[in-house]
Design an enzyme around this catalytic site. Structure first.
Site, PDB file in Angstrom:
ATOM      1  CG  ASP A  16      11.156  -4.297   3.939  1.00 62.77           C
ATOM      2  OD1 ASP A  16      12.169  -4.850   3.473  1.00 62.77           O
ATOM      3  OD2 ASP A  16      11.003  -4.114   5.165  1.00 62.77           O
TER       4      ASP A  16
ATOM      5  CE  LYS B 119       9.615  -1.435  11.568  1.00 59.73           C
ATOM      6  NZ  LYS B 119       9.743  -2.464  10.537  1.00 59.73           N
TER       7      LYS B 119
ATOM      8  CD  GLU C  84       9.519  -0.224   4.866  1.00 56.85           C
ATOM      9  OE1 GLU C  84       9.893   0.951   5.094  1.00 56.85           O
ATOM     10  OE2 GLU C  84       9.990  -1.201   5.461  1.00 56.85           O
TER      11      GLU C  84
ATOM     12  CE  LYS D 280      14.400  -4.642   7.019  1.00 53.67           C
ATOM     13  NZ  LYS D 280      13.141  -4.662   6.269  1.00 53.67           N
TER      14      LYS D 280
ATOM     15  CG  ASP E 269       7.402  -1.254   7.692  1.00 53.75           C
ATOM     16  OD1 ASP E 269       6.535  -1.920   7.089  1.00 53.75           O
ATOM     17  OD2 ASP E 269       8.554  -1.684   7.933  1.00 53.75           O
TER      18      ASP E 269
HETATM   19 MG    MG Z   1       9.679  -2.969   6.455  1.00 55.11          MG
END
Ligand code: MG
Length: 329
Positions: free
Chosen positions: A207, A131, A185, A230, A156
């Site tokens: 995403d 992240k 992402e 997800k 991300d």
């Molecule tokens: Mg994500």
């Protein structure tokens, strides 16, 4: 359909992503035990990320009492349904899907000790997901370190950047670091034109920004090459159809949620790996260790990037889920 719930908290071991500033605060969620009219019982997780735009747990549960089902809850019910069908046919998710490798999820590279990359490598992980979006220079440096340790890298940004800062970030990367990036992402808010420009520079994955995409109006060459699926949030069949239609690659990830949610994501990843092997990328389901252990996460065994078979039918965790105290809504 009868729904019982059990509220829980899970506590991150470190800061989880660029939009969560209250780093180690416990997070709220609820386990669901759903019984259908025909007697089937299935379990699922409901773990909202209000920081990323989800309705809070209390909002979703109070809506449910009034008979309104949020789209996230709809996915939880879908997961419980899948679980119940496996339990009914006395099968475990590991018996109906193919083996799936997972990326290592690095939530906080700053607190990563020296030698950690060696450890991750020794454990046989090939890919690290990080992240990012808090400090572009430090993050670019860390990508370079991961690249020299021969990892593939997934970044991300949770749409925290602008096109300009994204462009600046790419400029901070060494050629080798840039080569190591499998995809980025949600770099910034979805905008078809700007994402198209960005995707000419580096592969992009869609995403949470999927909510802004108007599929009918997209250019012939799509502004992203990967879809993040997800199961806790996205309709699995619809996402797979989109991927087939547009020849996109798919990464299944957890919602960084409870162990029950993690196993549901894994179940989908393994099933799709079996049915559509050439479409699927390494998964990102192995996130239960980002939180302090609880009875359920402690019952999950892993070996490097792989999960080991769980105990019981469906997603497993039979003993642990029986021990939970369930309440009516
Ligand atoms: Mg994500």
């Amino acid at each position: 359909m009868k729904i019982l719930i059990s509220k829980y908290q899970i506590t991150p071991r470190s800061s989880l992503n660029s939009l969560v500033t209250t780093s180690k605060k416990a997070r709220d969620g609820a386990l669901l035990k759903i019984q259908w009219m025909d007697g089937r019982i299935g379990y699922a997780d409901l773990h909202p990320w209000p920081e990323l735009g989800d309705d809070t747990l209390e909002e979703q549960l109070s809506d449910l009492k009034k008979g309104r089902i949020s789209s996230q809850l709809e996915q939880s019910i879908w997961c419980a349904d899948q679980d119940s069908k496996l339990r009914e046919s006395k099968k475990n998710i590991f018996e109906v899907g193919a083996k799936v490798s997972n990326n290592f999820t690095l939530s906080d590279y700053k607190s990563a000790p020296d030698g950690m990359l060696d450890e991750i490598r020794k454990a046989d992980f090939k890919t690290i997901k990080m992240k990012a979006g808090l400090n572009l220079e430090e993050e670019a440096n860390f990508v370079a370190r991961m690249a020299s340790a021969n990892f593939k890298v997934r970044l991300d940004f949770n749409a925290a950047l602008s096109f300009q800062s994204f462009h600046k970030f790419l400029g901070l990367l060494t050629p080798r670091a840039k080569m190591a990036i499998e995809y980025i992402e949600d770099p910034f808010q979805f905008d078809a034109q700007q994402w198209t420009k960005a995707s000419e520079l580096i592969p992009l994955a869609l995403d949470r920004e999927v909510t802004r995409v108007k599929w009918d109006e997209l250019p012939a060459v799509l502004p992203f090459q990967y879809l993040i699926l997800k199961p806790a949030k996205d309709d699995v069949d619809k996402t797979v159809q989109k991927a087939i239609q547009h020849r996109l690659k798919v990464t299944v990830t957890s919602n960084m949620d409870h162990a029950v949610g993690v196993l549901h994501a894994l179940a989908v990843a393994m099933k799709l790996q079996k049915d559509f092997p050439s479409m699927m990328c390494e998964a990102g389901c192995l996130t239960q260790n980002l939180f302090q252990l609880n009875e359920c996460s402690a019952a999950i065994n892993t070996s490097g990037p792989f999960f080991q078979k769980t105990q019981g039918y469906g997603i497993g965790l039979e003993k642990e889920l029986n021990a939970v105290s369930w309440q009516a809504l």
